[in-house]
Design an enzyme around this catalytic site. Structure first.
Site, PDB file in Angstrom:
ATOM      1  N   GLU A  39       3.489  -8.923  11.688  1.00 25.37           N
ATOM      2  CA  GLU A  39       2.287  -8.298  11.222  1.00 25.37           C
ATOM      3  C   GLU A  39       1.482  -9.554  10.198  1.00 25.37           C
ATOM      4  O   GLU A  39       0.372  -9.032  10.057  1.00 25.37           O
ATOM      5  CB  GLU A  39       2.205  -7.095  10.822  1.00 25.37           C
ATOM      6  CG  GLU A  39       2.840  -5.961  11.882  1.00 25.37           C
ATOM      7  CD  GLU A  39       2.585  -4.780  11.595  1.00 25.37           C
ATOM      8  OE1 GLU A  39       1.889  -4.127  12.358  1.00 25.37           O
ATOM      9  OE2 GLU A  39       3.101  -4.064  10.529  1.00 25.37           O
ATOM     10  N   HIS A  75       0.484  -2.295   3.998  1.00 25.26           N
ATOM     11  CA  HIS A  75       0.239  -1.868   5.251  1.00 25.26           C
ATOM     12  C   HIS A  75       1.213  -0.693   5.629  1.00 25.26           C
ATOM     13  O   HIS A  75       2.557  -1.209   5.073  1.00 25.26           O
ATOM     14  CB  HIS A  75       0.455  -3.194   6.458  1.00 25.26           C
ATOM     15  CG  HIS A  75       0.652  -2.447   7.797  1.00 25.26           C
ATOM     16  ND1 HIS A  75      -0.477  -1.700   8.427  1.00 25.26           N
ATOM     17  CD2 HIS A  75       1.405  -2.800   8.679  1.00 25.26           C
ATOM     18  CE1 HIS A  75      -0.107  -1.351   9.666  1.00 25.26           C
ATOM     19  NE2 HIS A  75       1.265  -1.840   9.689  1.00 25.26           N
ATOM     20  N   HIS A 133       2.627   2.801   8.125  1.00 25.16           N
ATOM     21  CA  HIS A 133       2.463   3.448   9.088  1.00 25.16           C
ATOM     22  C   HIS A 133       2.613   4.851   8.737  1.00 25.16           C
ATOM     23  O   HIS A 133       3.466   5.810   9.177  1.00 25.16           O
ATOM     24  CB  HIS A 133       3.494   3.329  10.091  1.00 25.16           C
ATOM     25  CG  HIS A 133       3.740   1.998  10.629  1.00 25.16           C
ATOM     26  ND1 HIS A 133       4.616   1.477  11.438  1.00 25.16           N
ATOM     27  CD2 HIS A 133       2.802   0.768  10.354  1.00 25.16           C
ATOM     28  CE1 HIS A 133       4.443   0.175  11.715  1.00 25.16           C
ATOM     29  NE2 HIS A 133       3.227  -0.080  11.171  1.00 25.16           N
ATOM     30  N   TYR A 147     -12.276  10.305  -6.518  1.00 26.64           N
ATOM     31  CA  TYR A 147     -11.154   9.331  -6.596  1.00 26.64           C
ATOM     32  C   TYR A 147     -11.064   8.507  -5.318  1.00 26.64           C
ATOM     33  O   TYR A 147     -10.836   7.147  -5.295  1.00 26.64           O
ATOM     34  CB  TYR A 147      -9.992   9.750  -7.182  1.00 26.64           C
ATOM     35  CG  TYR A 147      -9.968  10.708  -8.090  1.00 26.64           C
ATOM     36  CD1 TYR A 147     -10.322  10.289  -9.422  1.00 26.64           C
ATOM     37  CD2 TYR A 147     -10.263  12.214  -7.860  1.00 26.64           C
ATOM     38  CE1 TYR A 147     -10.643  11.138 -10.467  1.00 26.64           C
ATOM     39  CE2 TYR A 147     -10.488  12.889  -8.889  1.00 26.64           C
ATOM     40  CZ  TYR A 147     -10.720  12.563 -10.239  1.00 26.64           C
ATOM     41  OH  TYR A 147     -11.072  13.440 -11.186  1.00 26.64           O
ATOM     42  N   HIS A 153      -1.662   3.620  14.539  1.00 27.60           N
ATOM     43  CA  HIS A 153      -0.884   2.854  13.911  1.00 27.60           C
ATOM     44  C   HIS A 153      -0.523   2.892  12.438  1.00 27.60           C
ATOM     45  O   HIS A 153       0.434   3.288  12.015  1.00 27.60           O
ATOM     46  CB  HIS A 153      -1.652   1.247  14.247  1.00 27.60           C
ATOM     47  CG  HIS A 153      -0.696   0.183  13.899  1.00 27.60           C
ATOM     48  ND1 HIS A 153      -0.807  -1.116  13.989  1.00 27.60           N
ATOM     49  CD2 HIS A 153       0.365   0.141  13.037  1.00 27.60           C
ATOM     50  CE1 HIS A 153       0.124  -1.951  13.344  1.00 27.60           C
ATOM     51  NE2 HIS A 153       0.903  -1.179  12.726  1.00 27.60           N
TER      52      HIS A 153
HETATM   53 ZN   LIG Z   1       2.240  -1.907  11.495  1.00 24.53          ZN
END
Ligand SMILES: [Zn+2]
Length: 205
Positions: free
Chosen positions: A73, A92, A94, A118, A159
């Site tokens: 990725e 990143h 999921h 926040y 995703h």
């Molecule tokens: Zn991903």
């Protein structure tokens, strides 16, 4: 070995995210800016079982120069660093609630309302959503670059999340805030919660 403190910090914070269920299996990846390039979590690695000595080392053009091969990725990360040059690290995930909420996205409508101060301060008042693309698609990169110009966090439909910070700690904190706020948004779905109004949001920003 170079950048040992940064390596140890990646392993510790990734392990903490994994231990608390923010990522499972080999899902999710992290990158951090270092002198001359980036450190990144390796392809097929688990955030819960990283080896500091085997983190991928990339040069300033994101070319792999040492360590294990980087996450596939990597183009998503490159796009955000290009769009936001002050980015020091990217997380990143999921994670469950962001991903669940992303499946309810109606294009053209904001996905997460400004529920808490926040969230507005760490993540922004309007998190852009990038539509679904098959994993590895090159087409998603332009969409992510455009979305990242609007704020430090991007939600990828079906995703997960991609969150930038000035440092790794800042990126992790913002990614956690985004996941928890997605959970709040799901809890409140179907009711009519009061959100912060435009004046309150402007004061925070
Ligand atoms: Zn991903």
């Amino acid at each position: 070995m170079d950048n040992m403190d940064t390596r140890d910090q990646v392993v510790a914070l990734a392990g903490s995210l994994f231990d608390r269920g923010y990522s499972v299996g080999s899902a999710g990846n992290i990158s951090v800016r270092i002198p001359g390039g980036y450190l990144m979590t390796p392809t097929n690695s688990s955030l819960g079982r990283l080896d500091p000595a085997r983190l991928s080392v990339l040069d300033e053009d994101f070319v792999h120069t040492a360590g294990d091969p980087p996450s596939k990725e990597i183009p998503m990360h490159k796009a955000v660093y290009e769009a936001r040059p002050d980015t020091g690290a990217l997380v990143h995930l999921h994670s469950t609630h962001v991903t669940a909420l992303s499946c309810l996205w109606v294009p053209g409508e904001p996905l997460i309302p400004p529920l808490t101060p926040y969230f507005v301060m760490r993540v922004g008042a309007d998190v852009p959503v990038v539509p679904y693309f098959r994993p590895g698609s090159a087409d998603v990169v332009d969409e992510i670059r455009d979305a990242a110009r609007r704020g430090p966090a991007v939600i990828l439909a079906h995703h997960g999340s991609l969150v930038a910070g000035s440092s790794l700690v800042a990126a992790v904190n913002a990614a956690e805030e985004l996941e928890v706020t997605a959970q709040l948004a799901l809890l409140l779905r179907g009711s009519q919660p009061r959100t912060l109004d435009a004046e309150q949001v402007a004061e925070l920003l």
